[in-house]
Design a protein around this motif. Structure first.
Motif, PDB file in Angstrom:
ATOM      1  N   MET A 166      77.605  -5.066  19.338  1.00 51.85           N
ATOM      2  CA  MET A 166      76.931  -3.996  18.611  1.00 51.85           C
ATOM      3  C   MET A 166      75.467  -4.350  18.357  1.00 51.85           C
ATOM      4  SD  MET A 166      79.763  -2.880  15.748  1.00 51.85           S
ATOM      5  CE  MET A 166      80.396  -4.530  15.446  1.00 51.85           C
ATOM      6  N   HIS A 167      74.685  -3.319  18.005  1.00 52.49           N
ATOM      7  CA  HIS A 167      73.335  -3.447  17.450  1.00 52.49           C
ATOM      8  C   HIS A 167      72.259  -3.882  18.443  1.00 52.49           C
ATOM      9  CE1 HIS A 167      75.573  -3.075  13.767  1.00 52.49           C
ATOM     10  NE2 HIS A 167      76.094  -4.280  13.865  1.00 52.49           N
ATOM     11  N   SER A 168      72.548  -3.934  19.731  1.00 52.51           N
ATOM     12  CA  SER A 168      71.500  -4.305  20.682  1.00 52.51           C
ATOM     13  C   SER A 168      70.549  -3.133  20.897  1.00 52.51           C
ATOM     14  CB  SER A 168      72.121  -4.742  22.011  1.00 52.51           C
ATOM     15  OG  SER A 168      72.882  -3.701  22.587  1.00 52.51           O
ATOM     16  N   LEU A 169      69.316  -3.452  21.272  1.00 56.48           N
ATOM     17  CA  LEU A 169      68.305  -2.413  21.506  1.00 56.48           C
ATOM     18  C   LEU A 169      67.451  -2.801  22.708  1.00 56.48           C
ATOM     19  CD1 LEU A 169      66.764   0.178  20.602  1.00 56.48           C
ATOM     20  CD2 LEU A 169      65.268  -1.341  19.275  1.00 56.48           C
ATOM     21  N   ILE A 170      67.314  -1.858  23.659  1.00 54.90           N
ATOM     22  CA  ILE A 170      66.461  -2.034  24.824  1.00 54.90           C
ATOM     23  C   ILE A 170      65.575  -0.800  24.951  1.00 54.90           C
ATOM     24  CG2 ILE A 170      66.365  -2.482  27.312  1.00 54.90           C
ATOM     25  CD1 ILE A 170      69.369  -3.278  27.115  1.00 54.90           C
ATOM     26  N   LEU A 171      64.289  -0.993  25.114  1.00 56.60           N
ATOM     27  CA  LEU A 171      63.382   0.103  25.399  1.00 56.60           C
ATOM     28  C   LEU A 171      63.221   0.182  26.915  1.00 56.60           C
ATOM     29  CD1 LEU A 171      62.833  -0.529  22.391  1.00 56.60           C
ATOM     30  CD2 LEU A 171      60.425   0.040  22.799  1.00 56.60           C
ATOM     31  N   VAL A 172      63.394   1.396  27.479  1.00 59.79           N
ATOM     32  CA  VAL A 172      63.275   1.571  28.931  1.00 59.79           C
ATOM     33  C   VAL A 172      62.247   2.658  29.240  1.00 59.79           C
ATOM     34  CG1 VAL A 172      65.638   0.806  29.367  1.00 59.79           C
ATOM     35  CG2 VAL A 172      65.172   3.243  29.052  1.00 59.79           C
ATOM     36  N   ASP A 173      61.690   2.596  30.465  1.00 56.19           N
ATOM     37  CA  ASP A 173      60.696   3.585  30.872  1.00 56.19           C
ATOM     38  C   ASP A 173      61.348   4.767  31.583  1.00 56.19           C
ATOM     39  OD1 ASP A 173      61.284   2.778  33.472  1.00 56.19           O
ATOM     40  OD2 ASP A 173      59.471   1.561  33.691  1.00 56.19           O
ATOM     41  N   ASP A 174      60.536   5.653  32.140  1.00 61.45           N
ATOM     42  CA  ASP A 174      61.043   6.864  32.805  1.00 61.45           C
ATOM     43  C   ASP A 174      61.946   6.546  33.983  1.00 61.45           C
ATOM     44  OD1 ASP A 174      59.958   8.942  31.250  1.00 61.45           O
ATOM     45  OD2 ASP A 174      57.995   8.642  32.154  1.00 61.45           O
ATOM     46  N   ALA A 175      61.714   5.412  34.632  1.00 63.94           N
ATOM     47  CA  ALA A 175      62.503   5.031  35.802  1.00 63.94           C
ATOM     48  C   ALA A 175      63.752   4.240  35.421  1.00 63.94           C
ATOM     49  CB  ALA A 175      61.645   4.208  36.763  1.00 63.94           C
ATOM     50  N   GLY A 176      63.999   4.069  34.117  1.00 63.69           N
ATOM     51  CA  GLY A 176      65.169   3.319  33.675  1.00 63.69           C
ATOM     52  C   GLY A 176      64.968   1.815  33.702  1.00 63.69           C
ATOM     53  N   LYS A 177      63.718   1.358  33.862  1.00 66.53           N
ATOM     54  CA  LYS A 177      63.424  -0.069  33.885  1.00 66.53           C
ATOM     55  C   LYS A 177      63.168  -0.567  32.464  1.00 66.53           C
ATOM     56  CE  LYS A 177      63.468  -0.347  38.409  1.00 66.53           C
ATOM     57  NZ  LYS A 177      64.547  -1.077  39.117  1.00 66.53           N
ATOM     58  N   PRO A 178      63.695  -1.739  32.114  1.00 68.27           N
ATOM     59  CA  PRO A 178      63.491  -2.258  30.754  1.00 68.27           C
ATOM     60  C   PRO A 178      62.036  -2.592  30.463  1.00 68.27           C
ATOM     61  CG  PRO A 178      65.352  -3.360  31.829  1.00 68.27           C
ATOM     62  CD  PRO A 178      64.629  -2.572  32.891  1.00 68.27           C
ATOM     63  N   LEU A 179      61.567  -2.157  29.314  1.00 61.26           N
ATOM     64  CA  LEU A 179      60.256  -2.543  28.811  1.00 61.26           C
ATOM     65  C   LEU A 179      60.365  -3.752  27.888  1.00 61.26           C
ATOM     66  CD1 LEU A 179      58.951   1.029  27.900  1.00 61.26           C
ATOM     67  CD2 LEU A 179      58.243  -0.364  29.861  1.00 61.26           C
ATOM     68  N   THR A 180      61.585  -4.026  27.438  1.00 61.14           N
ATOM     69  CA  THR A 180      61.838  -5.169  26.560  1.00 61.14           C
ATOM     70  C   THR A 180      63.099  -5.872  27.032  1.00 61.14           C
ATOM     71  OG1 THR A 180      63.284  -3.953  25.030  1.00 61.14           O
ATOM     72  CG2 THR A 180      60.918  -3.895  24.576  1.00 61.14           C
ATOM     73  N   ASN A 181      63.322  -7.049  26.522  1.00 59.25           N
ATOM     74  CA  ASN A 181      64.635  -7.657  26.635  1.00 59.25           C
ATOM     75  C   ASN A 181      65.606  -6.884  25.752  1.00 59.25           C
ATOM     76  OD1 ASN A 181      64.284  -9.788  28.475  1.00 59.25           O
ATOM     77  ND2 ASN A 181      63.387 -11.089  26.901  1.00 59.25           N
ATOM     78  N   SER A 182      66.851  -7.251  25.798  1.00 63.36           N
ATOM     79  CA  SER A 182      67.825  -6.704  24.860  1.00 63.36           C
ATOM     80  C   SER A 182      67.667  -7.464  23.550  1.00 63.36           C
ATOM     81  CB  SER A 182      69.251  -6.881  25.405  1.00 63.36           C
ATOM     82  OG  SER A 182      70.196  -6.404  24.466  1.00 63.36           O
ATOM     83  N   ILE A 183      67.258  -6.762  22.517  1.00 62.04           N
ATOM     84  CA  ILE A 183      67.072  -7.369  21.193  1.00 62.04           C
ATOM     85  C   ILE A 183      68.431  -7.354  20.509  1.00 62.04           C
ATOM     86  CG2 ILE A 183      65.753  -7.299  19.051  1.00 62.04           C
ATOM     87  CD1 ILE A 183      63.715  -5.513  20.514  1.00 62.04           C
ATOM     88  N   GLY A 232      74.512   5.725  37.018  1.00 57.79           N
ATOM     89  CA  GLY A 232      73.387   6.657  36.946  1.00 57.79           C
ATOM     90  C   GLY A 232      73.411   7.558  35.731  1.00 57.79           C
ATOM     91  N   GLU A 233      74.386   7.389  34.819  1.00 62.21           N
ATOM     92  CA  GLU A 233      74.492   8.214  33.614  1.00 62.21           C
ATOM     93  C   GLU A 233      73.946   7.465  32.404  1.00 62.21           C
ATOM     94  OE1 GLU A 233      77.939  10.779  32.729  1.00 62.21           O
ATOM     95  OE2 GLU A 233      78.952   9.675  34.320  1.00 62.21           O
ATOM     96  N   TRP A 234      73.144   8.174  31.605  1.00 59.77           N
ATOM     97  CA  TRP A 234      72.725   7.622  30.309  1.00 59.77           C
ATOM     98  C   TRP A 234      73.668   8.160  29.237  1.00 59.77           C
ATOM     99  CZ3 TRP A 234      70.052   3.517  29.946  1.00 59.77           C
ATOM    100  CH2 TRP A 234      68.937   3.252  30.760  1.00 59.77           C
ATOM    101  N   VAL A 235      74.659   7.369  28.855  1.00 55.87           N
ATOM    102  CA  VAL A 235      75.636   7.777  27.842  1.00 55.87           C
ATOM    103  C   VAL A 235      75.855   6.635  26.852  1.00 55.87           C
ATOM    104  CG1 VAL A 235      76.873   9.502  29.200  1.00 55.87           C
ATOM    105  CG2 VAL A 235      77.504   7.100  29.414  1.00 55.87           C
ATOM    106  N   MET A 236      76.189   7.002  25.632  1.00 52.98           N
ATOM    107  CA  MET A 236      76.529   6.019  24.599  1.00 52.98           C
ATOM    108  C   MET A 236      77.762   6.504  23.856  1.00 52.98           C
ATOM    109  SD  MET A 236      74.339   4.575  21.297  1.00 52.98           S
ATOM    110  CE  MET A 236      73.046   3.814  22.273  1.00 52.98           C
ATOM    111  N   ASP A 237      78.768   5.642  23.753  1.00 52.27           N
ATOM    112  CA  ASP A 237      79.969   6.049  23.034  1.00 52.27           C
ATOM    113  C   ASP A 237      79.681   6.115  21.536  1.00 52.27           C
ATOM    114  OD1 ASP A 237      81.121   3.481  21.572  1.00 52.27           O
ATOM    115  OD2 ASP A 237      80.428   2.812  23.534  1.00 52.27           O
ATOM    116  N   GLU A 238      80.473   6.931  20.844  1.00 50.82           N
ATOM    117  CA  GLU A 238      80.240   7.150  19.415  1.00 50.82           C
ATOM    118  C   GLU A 238      80.477   5.895  18.576  1.00 50.82           C
ATOM    119  OE1 GLU A 238      81.178  11.466  17.996  1.00 50.82           O
ATOM    120  OE2 GLU A 238      82.742  10.902  19.435  1.00 50.82           O
ATOM    121  N   SER A 239      81.247   4.956  19.088  1.00 51.17           N
ATOM    122  CA  SER A 239      81.470   3.708  18.363  1.00 51.17           C
ATOM    123  C   SER A 239      80.196   2.875  18.317  1.00 51.17           C
ATOM    124  CB  SER A 239      82.606   2.915  19.011  1.00 51.17           C
ATOM    125  OG  SER A 239      82.793   1.677  18.362  1.00 51.17           O
ATOM    126  N   ILE A 240      79.599   2.638  19.473  1.00 50.30           N
ATOM    127  CA  ILE A 240      78.326   1.911  19.526  1.00 50.30           C
ATOM    128  C   ILE A 240      77.251   2.672  18.763  1.00 50.30           C
ATOM    129  CG2 ILE A 240      76.434   1.248  21.057  1.00 50.30           C
ATOM    130  CD1 ILE A 240      78.610  -0.768  21.232  1.00 50.30           C
TER     131      ILE A 240
END
Length: 512
Positions: free
Chosen positions: A82-99, A169-177
């Motif tokens: 839980m609680h991880s955060l990644i910022l990504v750009d328009d192409a889905g590439k990470p701008l940060t590590n996973s915090i 290719g889907e950007w989805v997040m389950d309600e638990s996370i």
């Protein structure tokens, strides 16, 4: 034809892919560790692509090592930290590590949210305590401290969302996370509009919210071929590791509590509606459409025993090595020489700050009640008891919020191997305790969700047969009464030291 289920857990230190048959019996496991980047005391990050590669590698490994054919796989289901955060750009590439959850750089942002932005009301709507661990706190920190990076982000996602995106290719997040982000409204079952306004975000900048039983059916063909699966094999999004652990130890009915002690620890119980605490001591996260999990995580579990072993018990560890014994077994044998209560010596285990129930990074560890009569064995026993007393204070908060006393504890984690510690927990909690036979509880819980998702089951009744049990303990009432008295003192002292914790932490930060 034999068919199999695969549960995957994307953990903080490693990813595991576990293969089960239809009876819930573990057939094989593949695990890959990775390192956390900790260049400063407050920084805890991971490379999201390394974690993705670990998912692919462990899936491939467990399938190939057990000669599993693509037709033999019923589904793959996910668990994740839980609680991880990644910022990504328009192409889905990470701008940060996973915090990760362990990152503490947002601690000042937390105070701002609490004092200036109705932090308690945000908690009551979202169920995520105000703490540096939460993505909300991290996003508020980044928004104010690194605005250019914040504005550059096209999406804000977690590690599981990133993995699913790369696989399908889907950007989805389950309600638990989602319910552990601080951005999700528990009662509306949607992103919280007031929090989005505060962060100046739109819902489109977050993954699409889906049920924990959501199925992705179109895996990238190249990855499917590399792993050894059909591209159409159901990929069940699953839930977070904590709530799935409750399922995986067969603790999802009213009145049952799950306790896990590994490096850190947690205590959780399942309820049928969202519940939060007016004192902000516990979390409330989604399990599925009908169940929520309330509880509290603690920073100080097995890590405290490792500190005790490495720093204070060097000679005992050397003796254990010569005798071919586990060093922790030696530790508990020494503690057994001492009667419960360690002659009034208490230990506050806050060596790594604390989340529940204190929710402050400033908390510090201490021995309380030390006299000339106390020896090393008393200190060892006090440390073992202190870890459990701290969990017990979280348990009391659960009891208060639920309005009922639980009937049974299901215990798992490394500590459950110790008969002394198991009995100690039964006595401190004054509750029957069982240890499940299955160890990979989050992966097994993910498979329970997966079985429902693909329509093989319509409830969780099968989990009791899947899990089994290895040990059972009843509380010793003579010891219970003594521990109840000591627990009251433990709580009283820890609360009275709150301002002192802050002063010590400031001193340490200033001078060291």
């Amino acid at each position: 034809m034999t068919t199999y289920m695969i549960g995957i857990d994307i953990g903080t230190t490693s990813t595991k892919s576990v293969l089960y048959n239809e009876q819930g019996v573990e057939v094989g496991k593949s695990q890959q560790e990775y390192k956390m980047y900790t260049p400063t005391v407050d920084t805890s990050e991971e490379d999201p692509d390394v974690l993705f590669d670990a998912v692919v590698s462990t899936l491939q490994g467990v399938i190939q090592d057990n000669d599993v054919k693509p037709d033999d796989i019923s589904f793959v289901s996910f668990s994740a930290q839980m609680h991880s955060l990644i910022l990504v750009d328009d192409a889905g590439k990470p701008l940060t590590n996973s915090i990760t959850w362990a990152d503490n750089r947002a601690r000042y942002a937390v105070e701002d949210l609490k004092q200036n932005h109705d932090g308690q009301k945000i908690y009551e709507r979202t169920g995520t305590p105000m703490h540096a661990m939460s993505p909300l706190s991290k996003m508020w920190w980044l928004k104010n401290d690194q605005p250019a990076l914040y504005q550059q982000a096209a999406r804000f996602v977690d590690i599981k969302s990133y993995v699913i995106y790369r696989l399908t290719g889907e950007w989805v997040m389950d309600e638990s996370i989602a319910s552990a982000t601080g951005l999700y409204n528990l009662r509306e079952r949607d992103w919280d509009q007031e929090v989005l306004q505060l962060l100046e975000l739109s819902a489109e900048q977050l993954p699409k919210l889906v049920s924990t039983q959501y199925i992705c059916r179109d895996m990238d063909k190249n990855y499917a071929q590399k792993i050894g699966m059909h591209a159409t094999t159901p990929i069940v999004i699953g839930a977070s590791d904590g709530v799935l652990s409750n399922l995986g130890v067969n603790s999802y009915r009213p009145g049952e509590v799950a306790v896990t002690i590994g490096t850190s620890g947690a205590i959780r119980t399942v309820v049928d509606r969202p519940l939060t605490d007016s004192k902000g001591r516990i979390f409330c996260y989604v399990l599925d459409d009908e169940h929520y999990v309330i509880g509290g995580p603690v920073n100080n579990g097995g890590v405290v025993l490792r500190w005790l072993r490495d720093e204070l018990l060097a000679s005992e560890v050397e003796t254990a090595k010569r005798l071919g014994m586990d060093s922790y077994d030696v530790m508990t044998r020494i503690a057994e020489r001492v009667e419960p209560g360690a002659q009034g010596l208490m230990f506050h285990p806050y060596l790594a700050g604390e989340r529940a129930p204190l929710w402050t990074s400033d908390a510090r560890g201490s021995f309380i009640g030390l006299t000339l009569a106390h020896k090393k064995e008393h200190m060892i026993r006090a440390v073992l008891e202190g870890v459990l007393f701290n969990l017990y204070t979280v348990y009391l908060a659960l009891v208060e919020v639920m309005g009922e006393i639980p009937s049974k504890i299901h215990a798992t984690g490394g500590f459950s191997k110790s008969a002394l510690w198991r009995q100690m927990m039964a006595d401190i909690f004054d509750c029957e305790l069982e240890v499940p036979e299955s160890y990979e509880s989050s992966c097994l819980g993910a498979c329970a969700i997966g079985s429902r998702a693909i329509g093989k089951r319509d409830n969780y009744d099968m989990i009791a047969d899947w899990v089994g049990k290895t040990h059972a303990h009843e509380p010793n009432q003579e010891v219970v009464h003594m521990y109840q008295e000591l627990a009251s003192i433990f709580i009283q002292v820890s609360r009275s030291l709150m301002s002192s914790y802050e002063a010590i932490a400031k001193f340490q930060s200033k001078h060291y």
